[in-house]
Design a protein around this motif. Sequence first.
Motif, PDB file in Angstrom:
ATOM      1  N   GLU B 107      31.080  -3.974   6.825  1.00 24.34           N
ATOM      2  CA  GLU B 107      30.563  -2.508   7.052  1.00 24.34           C
ATOM      3  C   GLU B 107      31.453  -1.276   6.833  1.00 24.34           C
ATOM      4  O   GLU B 107      31.093  -0.152   6.770  1.00 24.34           O
ATOM      5  CB  GLU B 107      30.132  -2.466   8.566  1.00 24.34           C
ATOM      6  CG  GLU B 107      28.762  -3.275   8.710  1.00 24.34           C
ATOM      7  CD  GLU B 107      28.457  -3.344  10.382  1.00 24.34           C
ATOM      8  OE1 GLU B 107      29.009  -2.833  11.284  1.00 24.34           O
ATOM      9  OE2 GLU B 107      27.803  -4.043  10.495  1.00 24.34           O
ATOM     10  N   GLY B 108      32.688  -1.770   6.231  1.00 24.13           N
ATOM     11  CA  GLY B 108      33.505  -0.893   5.673  1.00 24.13           C
ATOM     12  C   GLY B 108      34.183   0.086   6.710  1.00 24.13           C
ATOM     13  O   GLY B 108      34.275   1.336   6.790  1.00 24.13           O
ATOM     14  N   PHE B 110      37.165   0.202   7.914  1.00 22.97           N
ATOM     15  CA  PHE B 110      38.590   0.632   7.475  1.00 22.97           C
ATOM     16  C   PHE B 110      38.427   1.826   7.143  1.00 22.97           C
ATOM     17  O   PHE B 110      39.378   2.652   7.097  1.00 22.97           O
ATOM     18  CB  PHE B 110      39.303  -0.414   6.635  1.00 22.97           C
ATOM     19  CG  PHE B 110      38.585  -0.258   5.145  1.00 22.97           C
ATOM     20  CD1 PHE B 110      39.180   0.604   4.217  1.00 22.97           C
ATOM     21  CD2 PHE B 110      37.726  -1.137   4.721  1.00 22.97           C
ATOM     22  CE1 PHE B 110      39.003   0.510   2.847  1.00 22.97           C
ATOM     23  CE2 PHE B 110      37.361  -1.312   3.279  1.00 22.97           C
ATOM     24  CZ  PHE B 110      37.959  -0.172   2.553  1.00 22.97           C
ATOM     25  N   PHE B 111      37.125   2.309   6.191  1.00 25.21           N
ATOM     26  CA  PHE B 111      37.217   3.889   5.699  1.00 25.21           C
ATOM     27  C   PHE B 111      37.467   4.813   6.823  1.00 25.21           C
ATOM     28  O   PHE B 111      38.164   5.821   6.667  1.00 25.21           O
ATOM     29  CB  PHE B 111      36.053   3.896   5.015  1.00 25.21           C
ATOM     30  CG  PHE B 111      35.579   3.261   3.885  1.00 25.21           C
ATOM     31  CD1 PHE B 111      36.477   3.580   2.777  1.00 25.21           C
ATOM     32  CD2 PHE B 111      34.441   2.438   3.759  1.00 25.21           C
ATOM     33  CE1 PHE B 111      36.541   2.858   1.598  1.00 25.21           C
ATOM     34  CE2 PHE B 111      34.216   1.944   2.519  1.00 25.21           C
ATOM     35  CZ  PHE B 111      35.311   2.117   1.602  1.00 25.21           C
ATOM     36  N   ASP B 112      37.069   4.389   7.993  1.00 25.74           N
ATOM     37  CA  ASP B 112      36.960   5.496   9.086  1.00 25.74           C
ATOM     38  C   ASP B 112      38.463   5.878   9.477  1.00 25.74           C
ATOM     39  O   ASP B 112      38.820   6.810  10.278  1.00 25.74           O
ATOM     40  CB  ASP B 112      36.239   5.096  10.253  1.00 25.74           C
ATOM     41  CG  ASP B 112      34.604   4.985  10.166  1.00 25.74           C
ATOM     42  OD1 ASP B 112      34.127   5.423   8.928  1.00 25.74           O
ATOM     43  OD2 ASP B 112      34.003   3.982  10.673  1.00 25.74           O
ATOM     44  N   GLN B 113      39.318   5.097   9.240  1.00 23.37           N
ATOM     45  CA  GLN B 113      40.720   5.308   9.642  1.00 23.37           C
ATOM     46  C   GLN B 113      41.582   6.384   8.678  1.00 23.37           C
ATOM     47  O   GLN B 113      42.757   6.572   8.752  1.00 23.37           O
ATOM     48  CB  GLN B 113      41.542   4.201   9.801  1.00 23.37           C
ATOM     49  CG  GLN B 113      40.859   3.043  11.080  1.00 23.37           C
ATOM     50  CD  GLN B 113      41.902   2.216  11.411  1.00 23.37           C
ATOM     51  OE1 GLN B 113      42.956   2.235  11.622  1.00 23.37           O
ATOM     52  NE2 GLN B 113      41.231   0.799  11.061  1.00 23.37           N
ATOM     53  N   ILE B 114      40.880   6.468   7.632  1.00 18.79           N
ATOM     54  CA  ILE B 114      41.582   7.304   6.402  1.00 18.79           C
ATOM     55  C   ILE B 114      41.219   8.686   6.624  1.00 18.79           C
ATOM     56  O   ILE B 114      40.046   9.047   6.659  1.00 18.79           O
ATOM     57  CB  ILE B 114      41.104   6.920   5.039  1.00 18.79           C
ATOM     58  CG1 ILE B 114      41.357   5.290   4.794  1.00 18.79           C
ATOM     59  CG2 ILE B 114      41.782   7.508   3.936  1.00 18.79           C
ATOM     60  CD1 ILE B 114      40.679   4.653   3.497  1.00 18.79           C
ATOM     61  N   ASP B 116      40.933  13.017   6.211  1.00 14.19           N
ATOM     62  CA  ASP B 116      40.570  13.723   5.209  1.00 14.19           C
ATOM     63  C   ASP B 116      41.616  14.117   3.856  1.00 14.19           C
ATOM     64  O   ASP B 116      41.130  13.851   2.919  1.00 14.19           O
ATOM     65  CB  ASP B 116      40.273  15.419   5.775  1.00 14.19           C
ATOM     66  CG  ASP B 116      39.177  15.232   6.676  1.00 14.19           C
ATOM     67  OD1 ASP B 116      38.989  14.143   7.271  1.00 14.19           O
ATOM     68  OD2 ASP B 116      38.576  16.253   6.906  1.00 14.19           O
ATOM     69  N   VAL B 119      41.940  11.441   1.685  1.00  9.83           N
ATOM     70  CA  VAL B 119      40.536  11.337   0.730  1.00  9.83           C
ATOM     71  C   VAL B 119      40.655  12.278  -0.433  1.00  9.83           C
ATOM     72  O   VAL B 119      40.664  11.798  -1.586  1.00  9.83           O
ATOM     73  CB  VAL B 119      39.614  11.436   1.512  1.00  9.83           C
ATOM     74  CG1 VAL B 119      38.009  11.513   0.597  1.00  9.83           C
ATOM     75  CG2 VAL B 119      39.294  10.353   2.469  1.00  9.83           C
ATOM     76  N   GLN B 170      37.090   4.298  -4.732  1.00  4.92           N
ATOM     77  CA  GLN B 170      36.961   3.286  -3.509  1.00  4.92           C
ATOM     78  C   GLN B 170      38.547   2.269  -3.627  1.00  4.92           C
ATOM     79  O   GLN B 170      38.909   2.002  -2.505  1.00  4.92           O
ATOM     80  CB  GLN B 170      35.821   2.430  -3.722  1.00  4.92           C
ATOM     81  CG  GLN B 170      35.536   1.794  -2.697  1.00  4.92           C
ATOM     82  CD  GLN B 170      33.902   1.052  -2.837  1.00  4.92           C
ATOM     83  OE1 GLN B 170      34.146   0.082  -3.652  1.00  4.92           O
ATOM     84  NE2 GLN B 170      33.066   1.339  -2.195  1.00  4.92           N
ATOM     85  N   LEU B 173      41.411   3.948  -2.277  1.00  5.19           N
ATOM     86  CA  LEU B 173      41.216   4.116  -0.810  1.00  5.19           C
ATOM     87  C   LEU B 173      41.553   2.901  -0.079  1.00  5.19           C
ATOM     88  O   LEU B 173      42.351   2.654   0.776  1.00  5.19           O
ATOM     89  CB  LEU B 173      39.866   4.817  -0.308  1.00  5.19           C
ATOM     90  CG  LEU B 173      39.876   6.222  -0.903  1.00  5.19           C
ATOM     91  CD1 LEU B 173      38.378   6.574  -0.562  1.00  5.19           C
ATOM     92  CD2 LEU B 173      40.999   7.164   0.037  1.00  5.19           C
TER      93      LEU B 173
END
Lengths: 85, 188
Positions: B107-108, B110-114, B116, B119, B170, B173
């Motif tokens: 569900e990805g 890990f993205f939520d920990q990166i 702003d 990014v 992607q 990241l």
Amino acid sequence: MNAPRKIDCQEAAERLYEYLDGELTPDSEAEVRAHLDDCAPCFKLLGFEDAYLSFLRARTRAHQAPEHLKKKIFEQVLFDQDSAS
Amino acid sequence: MAAPADNRREAFEREALPLLDAVYRVALRLAGDEAQADDLVQETMLKAYRSWHQYKSGTNVRAWLLTILRHTFINEYRKKKRAGPTVDVGEIEGYHVFHEVQEADPEGNFFDQIVDDEVLRAIDSLPEEFRETLVLSDVEQLTYAEIAEVTGVPVGTVKSRLFRARQALQQKLYDYALEMGYIKRVER
């Protein structure tokens, strides 16, 4: 109504972003949707890429033009003498 | 009766000024720093105001403004600065990250920990044509047709640039998340 033409995983993958972006024609979109309904791995990929794009939107839209810039532009337009109209 | 100049100003304030934040966000990603983005936005808005008579009311004012911004940037700013591409996005393998993480994090999350800033830094490291396409799409939500109009390329080129830009970003990241320990590399 005819059933959508069957497409394989590669075709579905090639059109995945267009599907998520709402950029496909209705027929093409129906083909991708029918494939996703039947194919668990592609459906999983869709969920992952969808989460990624939502994350990008959420992380990048916070910036606003600074107040000093807004003020400057407002004045610039208000006092612009080089009228073209 | 209002003079034409007043009408123009009124219309510009009503239609163009509300888009200042969008113009600024794109300018910031094109120019790479706030001072230059400020100058670029000021110049863009002044040009837009002075050529307001060329804008057809009711058509896409956002695409029109962003087109002026892009031309201004290319003609006057790009020469001054901005390093070349730091990645080769020519050889992007499709959905590589998903294939790496599909067992551990389908569900990805890990993205939520990166954050702003990280990014934005990753976006800034994309080659210009990919960066601008991605920003117009994923930050400003323009349609493919609008992006084609602003960047002056066919819709097919927008599609392929967007695919490669999203995949390259992607991957960056993901590499960052690995480095920070937000996700573990799967041993195969």
